[in-house]
Design a protein around this motif. Sequence first.
Motif, PDB file in Angstrom:
ATOM      1  N   UNK A 103       1.523   2.350   4.113  1.00 37.14           N
ATOM      2  CA  UNK A 103       2.693   1.483   3.983  1.00 37.14           C
ATOM      3  C   UNK A 103       2.510   0.429   2.904  1.00 37.14           C
ATOM      4  N   UNK A 104       1.332  -0.193   2.880  1.00 32.78           N
ATOM      5  CA  UNK A 104       1.050  -1.195   1.841  1.00 32.78           C
ATOM      6  C   UNK A 104       1.046  -0.544   0.458  1.00 32.78           C
ATOM      7  N   UNK A 105       0.454   0.645   0.354  1.00 38.19           N
ATOM      8  CA  UNK A 105       0.382   1.352  -0.934  1.00 38.19           C
ATOM      9  C   UNK A 105       1.775   1.670  -1.460  1.00 38.19           C
ATOM     10  N   UNK A 106       2.651   2.203  -0.609  1.00 38.92           N
ATOM     11  CA  UNK A 106       4.015   2.539  -1.031  1.00 38.92           C
ATOM     12  C   UNK A 106       4.790   1.284  -1.429  1.00 38.92           C
ATOM     13  N   UNK A 107       4.582   0.202  -0.682  1.00 39.91           N
ATOM     14  CA  UNK A 107       5.262  -1.047  -1.028  1.00 39.91           C
ATOM     15  C   UNK A 107       4.796  -1.563  -2.389  1.00 39.91           C
ATOM     16  N   UNK A 108       3.495  -1.486  -2.641  1.00 39.45           N
ATOM     17  CA  UNK A 108       2.959  -1.972  -3.913  1.00 39.45           C
ATOM     18  C   UNK A 108       3.534  -1.203  -5.098  1.00 39.45           C
TER      19      UNK A 108
END
Length: 310
Positions: A22-27
């Motif tokens: 989730x953090x990776x996709x948001x970044x």
Amino acid sequence: MPIQKRGWNRLLLVTGFLMYLGVTLWLYHGPLYTLLLPTGMTDISVLWNYAVFVILVGVLFLFRNFIPNREIPKLRATWQNFGILLGSIVLTFGVAYVVWFHMASYMESLMQSKIFPMLSLAANARFINALLGIVVAAIFVSIAVWKLKGWRLQSFSLSWATGLLSLVLVLVSTLLVIVQDRLFSVKNLAFPNGNLVDVLVIFVSQFFINGLMEETYFRGYMFPQLLAWVRNPYLAAWIMIGFFDAAHIPQSIVAGHAVLSWWQWLLCCMFPYMPTGWLFWAIYYRTRSVLPGALFHTYITNWALAFLIN
């Protein structure tokens, strides 16, 4: 380990992975989106890359009962070992800087020339690339072999189960590339042209300077050495993968003409859009040997990269 505790550990692992994803996709939808622009990728491409990672890790899970659990090499947490690791990391970035910022154009022109007329242009390029990099590869492999004293036989072993695992990973990766080509209209599948000499030259040369060197140094040596200090395999893997991805940053700058600030590059190393580092670590962690990952690494780099890079 009790079944209930094992179930909780797997639940925590899956939850942690979903949070990480989730953090990776948001970044890559926000602060790191400019990194994707030169490549033509989007956050959907990043999602595909992690889907490929999950599928290939699923293959590892299917082999869990065929590959015995062996110890990770136990390296000592001393200041001397810290200095050796730090020195090798500095050497890694020094070599990467010199190669990609001072020798890239020379190497490119040399690799485009057909010095060995009996080979195809692609085989020529990879063979010349291997000749230029063999000394560097030998240095890093030698450092790892030196520090793995007592664990060398295990670290460079290949059983029928791990050999079969490598073959299945190759087949699944090839199928994923075929699906990828259909979905994204990219051509990441490069079947050998039928010339056995070309295939052998490409595989052997790239195996030593790419697959074997990176798997031996990063997974075989750096990961166990970091584990001696941090005591948590996932944290040690994350730090190692950060260095692994950082070592490829000069290549990304030159090839993609990317201009990012230091904090964007740091986030890119911690949350890569192409989780090959995590995949290669998972192969090593499952097998406790660098050879299965080195064989698979060599294959996908040269013929069937299931991850989107452009």
